[in-house]
Motif scaffolding. Structure first.
Motif, mmCIF file in Angstrom:
data_model
loop_
_atom_site.group_PDB
_atom_site.id
_atom_site.type_symbol
_atom_site.label_atom_id
_atom_site.label_comp_id
_atom_site.label_asym_id
_atom_site.label_seq_id
_atom_site.Cartn_x
_atom_site.Cartn_y
_atom_site.Cartn_z
ATOM 1 N N MET A 154 1.015 -1.356 -0.023
ATOM 2 C CA MET A 154 0.025 0.146 -0.085
ATOM 3 C C MET A 154 0.732 1.270 0.099
ATOM 4 S SD MET A 154 -3.314 -0.462 2.505
ATOM 5 C CE MET A 154 -3.339 -2.388 3.246
ATOM 6 N N SER A 155 0.336 2.267 -0.598
ATOM 7 C CA SER A 155 1.031 3.514 -0.749
ATOM 8 C C SER A 155 0.987 4.304 0.765
ATOM 9 C CB SER A 155 0.522 4.400 -1.641
ATOM 10 O OG SER A 155 -0.884 4.895 -1.190
ATOM 11 N N ASP A 156 1.875 5.297 0.834
ATOM 12 C CA ASP A 156 1.850 6.003 2.135
ATOM 13 C C ASP A 156 0.440 6.810 2.270
ATOM 14 O OD1 ASP A 156 4.258 5.222 2.796
ATOM 15 O OD2 ASP A 156 5.447 6.948 2.096
ATOM 16 N N GLN A 157 0.013 7.336 0.949
ATOM 17 C CA GLN A 157 -1.153 8.071 1.006
ATOM 18 C C GLN A 157 -2.374 7.138 1.564
ATOM 19 O OE1 GLN A 157 0.880 8.172 -1.495
ATOM 20 N NE2 GLN A 157 1.370 10.147 -2.065
ATOM 21 N N ILE A 165 -2.485 6.437 5.256
ATOM 22 C CA ILE A 165 -2.558 7.796 6.079
ATOM 23 C C ILE A 165 -4.366 7.751 5.706
ATOM 24 C CG2 ILE A 165 -2.748 10.461 5.778
ATOM 25 C CD1 ILE A 165 0.300 10.091 4.893
ATOM 26 N N LEU A 166 -4.692 7.716 4.845
ATOM 27 C CA LEU A 166 -6.224 7.672 4.449
ATOM 28 C C LEU A 166 -6.886 6.501 5.389
ATOM 29 C CD1 LEU A 166 -8.914 8.900 3.309
ATOM 30 C CD2 LEU A 166 -8.327 7.168 1.358
ATOM 31 N N ILE A 167 -6.424 5.593 5.595
ATOM 32 C CA ILE A 167 -7.009 4.417 6.437
ATOM 33 C C ILE A 167 -6.643 4.963 7.756
ATOM 34 C CG2 ILE A 167 -6.759 2.016 7.285
ATOM 35 C CD1 ILE A 167 -8.009 2.368 4.436
ATOM 36 N N LYS A 168 -5.701 5.551 8.224
ATOM 37 C CA LYS A 168 -5.630 5.882 9.611
ATOM 38 C C LYS A 168 -6.470 7.004 10.075
ATOM 39 C CE LYS A 168 -0.755 4.668 10.378
ATOM 40 N NZ LYS A 168 0.839 5.164 10.410
ATOM 41 N N GLU A 169 -6.794 7.963 8.933
ATOM 42 C CA GLU A 169 -7.675 9.028 9.214
ATOM 43 C C GLU A 169 -9.171 8.577 9.314
ATOM 44 O OE1 GLU A 169 -6.952 12.185 9.972
ATOM 45 O OE2 GLU A 169 -4.801 11.485 10.015
ATOM 46 N N LEU A 170 -9.463 7.613 8.443
ATOM 47 C CA LEU A 170 -10.780 6.933 8.429
ATOM 48 C C LEU A 170 -11.195 6.391 9.865
ATOM 49 C CD1 LEU A 170 -11.048 5.532 4.759
ATOM 50 C CD2 LEU A 170 -12.518 7.482 5.892
ATOM 51 N N PHE A 210 -15.880 -3.556 11.183
ATOM 52 C CA PHE A 210 -16.004 -2.482 10.034
ATOM 53 C C PHE A 210 -14.237 -2.190 9.775
ATOM 54 C CE2 PHE A 210 -16.272 0.994 7.184
ATOM 55 C CZ PHE A 210 -17.096 0.590 6.395
ATOM 56 N N ILE A 211 -13.585 -1.687 10.847
ATOM 57 C CA ILE A 211 -12.269 -1.316 10.889
ATOM 58 C C ILE A 211 -11.393 -2.223 10.214
ATOM 59 C CG2 ILE A 211 -10.447 -0.433 11.945
ATOM 60 C CD1 ILE A 211 -12.293 1.400 13.694
ATOM 61 N N GLU A 212 -11.745 -3.732 10.669
ATOM 62 C CA GLU A 212 -11.018 -4.518 9.883
ATOM 63 C C GLU A 212 -11.199 -4.759 8.598
ATOM 64 O OE1 GLU A 212 -8.261 -6.187 11.448
ATOM 65 O OE2 GLU A 212 -8.708 -4.759 13.169
ATOM 66 N N LEU A 213 -12.432 -4.506 8.152
ATOM 67 C CA LEU A 213 -13.026 -4.739 6.832
ATOM 68 C C LEU A 213 -12.153 -3.581 6.063
ATOM 69 C CD1 LEU A 213 -14.690 -6.000 4.660
ATOM 70 C CD2 LEU A 213 -16.753 -4.526 5.453
ATOM 71 N N LEU A 214 -12.200 -2.315 6.639
ATOM 72 C CA LEU A 214 -11.520 -1.274 5.932
ATOM 73 C C LEU A 214 -10.154 -1.406 5.652
ATOM 74 C CD1 LEU A 214 -11.997 1.674 5.349
ATOM 75 C CD2 LEU A 214 -11.468 2.368 7.726
ATOM 76 N N LYS A 215 -9.224 -2.029 6.490
ATOM 77 C CA LYS A 215 -7.897 -2.581 6.501
ATOM 78 C C LYS A 215 -7.485 -3.469 5.416
ATOM 79 C CE LYS A 215 -6.897 -1.443 11.225
ATOM 80 N NZ LYS A 215 -6.291 -2.269 12.352
ATOM 81 N N SER A 216 -8.732 -4.007 5.057
ATOM 82 C CA SER A 216 -8.620 -5.627 4.332
ATOM 83 C C SER A 216 -8.610 -5.576 2.950
ATOM 84 C CB SER A 216 -9.545 -6.659 4.646
ATOM 85 O OG SER A 216 -10.680 -6.367 4.215
ATOM 86 N N GLY A 217 -8.779 -4.492 2.203
ATOM 87 C CA GLY A 217 -8.849 -4.484 0.608
ATOM 88 C C GLY A 217 -8.899 -3.045 -0.152
ATOM 89 N N ASP A 218 -9.692 -3.091 -1.119
ATOM 90 C CA ASP A 218 -9.753 -2.040 -2.030
ATOM 91 C C ASP A 218 -10.694 -1.139 -1.545
ATOM 92 O OD1 ASP A 218 -9.822 0.218 -3.959
ATOM 93 O OD2 ASP A 218 -9.725 -1.237 -5.612
ATOM 94 N N ILE A 219 -10.662 -0.215 -0.827
ATOM 95 C CA ILE A 219 -11.892 0.690 -0.416
ATOM 96 C C ILE A 219 -12.417 1.560 -1.598
ATOM 97 C CG2 ILE A 219 -10.793 0.854 2.090
ATOM 98 C CD1 ILE A 219 -10.194 3.931 1.538
ATOM 99 N N TYR A 220 -11.995 1.608 -2.447
ATOM 100 C CA TYR A 220 -12.528 2.336 -3.662
ATOM 101 C C TYR A 220 -13.384 1.553 -4.510
ATOM 102 C CZ TYR A 220 -8.844 5.517 -2.160
ATOM 103 O OH TYR A 220 -7.995 6.421 -1.486
ATOM 104 N N ALA A 221 -13.180 0.246 -4.398
ATOM 105 C CA ALA A 221 -14.087 -0.582 -5.436
ATOM 106 C C ALA A 221 -15.299 -0.639 -5.263
ATOM 107 C CB ALA A 221 -13.308 -1.870 -5.415
ATOM 108 N N ALA A 222 -16.105 -0.722 -6.082
ATOM 109 C CA ALA A 222 -17.548 -0.679 -5.809
ATOM 110 C C ALA A 222 -17.925 -2.081 -5.271
ATOM 111 C CB ALA A 222 -18.505 -0.896 -7.089
ATOM 112 N N ILE A 223 -18.728 -1.981 -4.352
ATOM 113 C CA ILE A 223 -19.146 -3.346 -3.639
ATOM 114 C C ILE A 223 -20.204 -4.062 -4.638
ATOM 115 C CG2 ILE A 223 -20.639 -4.418 -1.717
ATOM 116 C CD1 ILE A 223 -19.899 -1.790 -0.073
ATOM 117 N N PRO A 224 -19.661 -5.348 -5.015
ATOM 118 C CA PRO A 224 -20.216 -6.100 -6.305
ATOM 119 C C PRO A 224 -21.782 -6.106 -5.959
ATOM 120 C CG PRO A 224 -18.227 -7.232 -5.267
ATOM 121 C CD PRO A 224 -18.458 -6.265 -4.165
#
Length: 157
Positions: free
Chosen positions: A1-4, A7-12, A107-121
């Motif tokens: 993962m990128s630094d950005q 940072i976004l995950i930590k802020e979320l 939910f936080i574990e889910l947030l850390k686990s994948g692509d947060i930008y992808a549409a939920i199928p």
């Protein structure tokens, strides 16, 4: 993962846990006398209990929607609000507060686990990022209502 991204995950996570710009949900729910949980002061439409249980139901729904294509949301709006103005007992209150914390952690574990930008199928364009922002916004809104009720009841610090 990128630094950005990190940072976004930590802020979320900070946003979901609250407390950056206002009191946390834990602060708002802490130390409320049991006899005050079901009061609707000054003709307001909800008690502290109803607001806490509404937070629990809505957050649970967003979590389950985010991870389970077969999840069925409660009927809006009735399924998101308890009919009772107060919990049956202290155990029910404690169960609600614990469920709010557990579902937020999940939910936080889910947030850390994948692509947060992808549409939920199975969604209609929603993403984990959108759900995170919605949970944080919804919980902050109702946290402030709980604090207002506590102020009206004379039980806020």
């Amino acid at each position: 993962m990128s630094d950005q991204h990190d940072i976004l995950i930590k802020e979320l996570i900070k946003l979901l846990e609250g407390g950056g710009a206002h009191a946390t949900l834990e602060d708002a729910l802490d130390g409320i006398p049991a006899d005050k949980l079901g009061i609707k002061p000054h003709g307001l439409p909800y008690s502290i209990w109803q607001l806490a249980e509404h937070i629990r139901i809505a957050q649970w729904d967003m979590l389950e929607f985010s991870k389970d294509a077969s999840h069925q949301s409660p009927k809006w709006p009735d399924g998101y609000w308890p009919k009772e103005t107060a919990p049956a007992d202290e155990a029910e209150w404690n169960k609600t507060v614990a469920a709010i914390k557990a579902d937020r952690k999940a939910f936080i574990e889910l947030l850390k686990s994948g692509d947060i930008y992808a549409a939920i199928p199975h969604g209609e364009g929603q993403s984990i990022l959108r759900e995170a922002l919605q949970i944080a916004d919804h919980n902050a809104y109702h946290t402030s209502e709980i604090i207002l009720l506590r102020r009206l009841l004379g039980i806020w610090k």
